[in-house]
Write a protein that holds these residues in place. Structure first.
Motif, PDB file in Angstrom:
ATOM      1  N   TYR A  20       0.831  -1.205   0.000  1.00 60.51           N
ATOM      2  CA  TYR A  20       0.000   0.000   0.000  1.00 60.51           C
ATOM      3  C   TYR A  20       0.864   1.253   0.000  1.00 60.51           C
ATOM      4  O   TYR A  20       0.647   2.179  -0.797  1.00 60.51           O
ATOM      5  N   ARG A  21       1.845   1.309   0.883  1.00 61.39           N
ATOM      6  CA  ARG A  21       2.681   2.502   0.981  1.00 61.39           C
ATOM      7  C   ARG A  21       3.486   2.734  -0.294  1.00 61.39           C
ATOM      8  O   ARG A  21       3.647   3.881  -0.739  1.00 61.39           O
ATOM      9  N   ARG A  24       1.018   3.893  -3.006  1.00 60.55           N
ATOM     10  CA  ARG A  24       0.558   5.233  -2.607  1.00 60.55           C
ATOM     11  C   ARG A  24       1.608   6.292  -2.898  1.00 60.55           C
ATOM     12  O   ARG A  24       1.308   7.345  -3.474  1.00 60.55           O
ATOM     13  N   ASP A  25       2.855   6.030  -2.506  1.00 63.95           N
ATOM     14  CA  ASP A  25       3.915   7.012  -2.712  1.00 63.95           C
ATOM     15  C   ASP A  25       4.172   7.258  -4.196  1.00 63.95           C
ATOM     16  O   ASP A  25       4.490   8.382  -4.609  1.00 63.95           O
ATOM     17  N   LEU A  61      -6.362   1.553  -1.299  1.00 65.59           N
ATOM     18  CA  LEU A  61      -6.141   2.788  -2.046  1.00 65.59           C
ATOM     19  C   LEU A  61      -7.431   3.311  -2.661  1.00 65.59           C
ATOM     20  O   LEU A  61      -7.627   4.520  -2.775  1.00 65.59           O
ATOM     21  N   ALA A  64      -9.228   5.167  -0.073  1.00 62.19           N
ATOM     22  CA  ALA A  64      -8.581   6.458   0.170  1.00 62.19           C
ATOM     23  C   ALA A  64      -8.808   7.443  -0.972  1.00 62.19           C
ATOM     24  O   ALA A  64      -8.410   8.604  -0.873  1.00 62.19           O
ATOM     25  N   LEU A  66      -7.544   7.195  -4.060  1.00 60.72           N
ATOM     26  CA  LEU A  66      -6.390   7.306  -4.952  1.00 60.72           C
ATOM     27  C   LEU A  66      -6.476   6.365  -6.151  1.00 60.72           C
ATOM     28  O   LEU A  66      -5.745   6.545  -7.132  1.00 60.72           O
ATOM     29  N   GLN A 160      -5.262   8.441   5.911  1.00 59.61           N
ATOM     30  CA  GLN A 160      -6.187   8.351   4.780  1.00 59.61           C
ATOM     31  C   GLN A 160      -6.242   9.635   3.972  1.00 59.61           C
ATOM     32  O   GLN A 160      -6.231   9.592   2.736  1.00 59.61           O
ATOM     33  N   PRO A 163      -2.526  11.916   1.924  1.00 54.88           N
ATOM     34  CA  PRO A 163      -2.045  11.663   0.562  1.00 54.88           C
ATOM     35  C   PRO A 163      -2.870  12.341  -0.530  1.00 54.88           C
ATOM     36  O   PRO A 163      -2.318  12.789  -1.539  1.00 54.88           O
ATOM     37  N   ARG A 167      -0.978  14.945  -2.939  1.00 55.11           N
ATOM     38  CA  ARG A 167      -0.949  14.595  -4.363  1.00 55.11           C
ATOM     39  C   ARG A 167      -1.337  15.784  -5.228  1.00 55.11           C
ATOM     40  O   ARG A 167      -0.667  16.102  -6.212  1.00 55.11           O
TER      41      ARG A 167
END
Length: 224
Positions: A20-21, A24-25, A61, A64, A66, A160, A163, A167
């Protein structure tokens, strides 16, 4: 999809949180752009994990905001949504204010020194127009109070919503217009040192609310 450069996850890190991280990044940093289709096989190869943690990460994600998924059709990086970013900005401002209120009574001198060092890195990054380093230092600055609050629910909310906000910041601007934040951080530090809970909390909320004008653009409320 373009597979981000760099090593995959270590074999021992076969956890959905790590997947996930990493994804996400890549989304927040812009490596995976809005509208980019996400292929399970590519993600599995990049991360060095099985399909299960990848799919679990993608589901998280999506929650969240994303990632968007259409079962049997596609999974893609969500388009930019200015309204969602505005909502995220309001939530993060409130959560960081709460973090300071809960942390300050027990905040140590060492922790305040960590805040001061992070702000120095923040100022240096701004002088060199290094957006990535500036955002990382800003995160480090605010993380002190978040960690010291020992409030897991607060941390989960920030995990949550931050990001989504970062972004839009990163993708919409080629340089960071935030030099006034250095002085705002200094004010927060001064009020923390003085034990002024209300003042430090107020300064923290004001600092996060300075992001609001960045979201007042001509972009549509949602591009999804």
């Amino acid at each position: 999809m373009p597979v981000p450069r760099g090593p995959g996850l270590a074999p021992r890190s076969l956890l959905r949180d790590e997947a996930y991280r990493a994804i996400r990044d890549a989304i927040v940093g812009g490596t995976l752009a809005p509208g980019e289709r996400l292929n399970d096989n590519d993600l599995v190869e990049w991360l060095g994990v099985s399909r299960t943690p990848v799919r679990e990460a993608l589901a998280r994600l999506e929650q969240a905001g994303l990632v968007q998924t259409r079962p049997g059709r596609y999974t893609m990086v969500s388009p930019l949504d200015v309204r969602a970013a505005r909502n995220a900005q309001s939530v993060t401002a409130a959560m960081h204010e709460l973090a300071v209120r809960e942390a300050l009574p027990n905040l140590s001198a060492d922790e305040i020194d960590v805040m001061r060092a992070a702000n120095a890195r923040f100022a240096e990054a701004l002088r060199h127009d290094d957006v990535d380093a500036a955002i990382a230092a800003d995160d480090d600055f605010h993380a002190v109070a978040v960690q010291a609050s020992a409030n897991q629910a607060l941390r989960d909310v920030l995990e949550q919503f931050t990001p989504v906000l970062r972004r839009l910041e990163r993708l919409r601007f080629s340089s960071l217009s935030g030099r006034e934040s250095v002085a705002q951080h200094e004010l927060i530090i001064a009020r923390c040192e003085a034990g002024d809970v209300a003042g430090a909390a107020e300064a923290t909320r004001a600092n996060w609310e300075t992001l609001a004008p960045l979201l007042d653009t001509d972009a549509p409320e949602s591009t999804g």
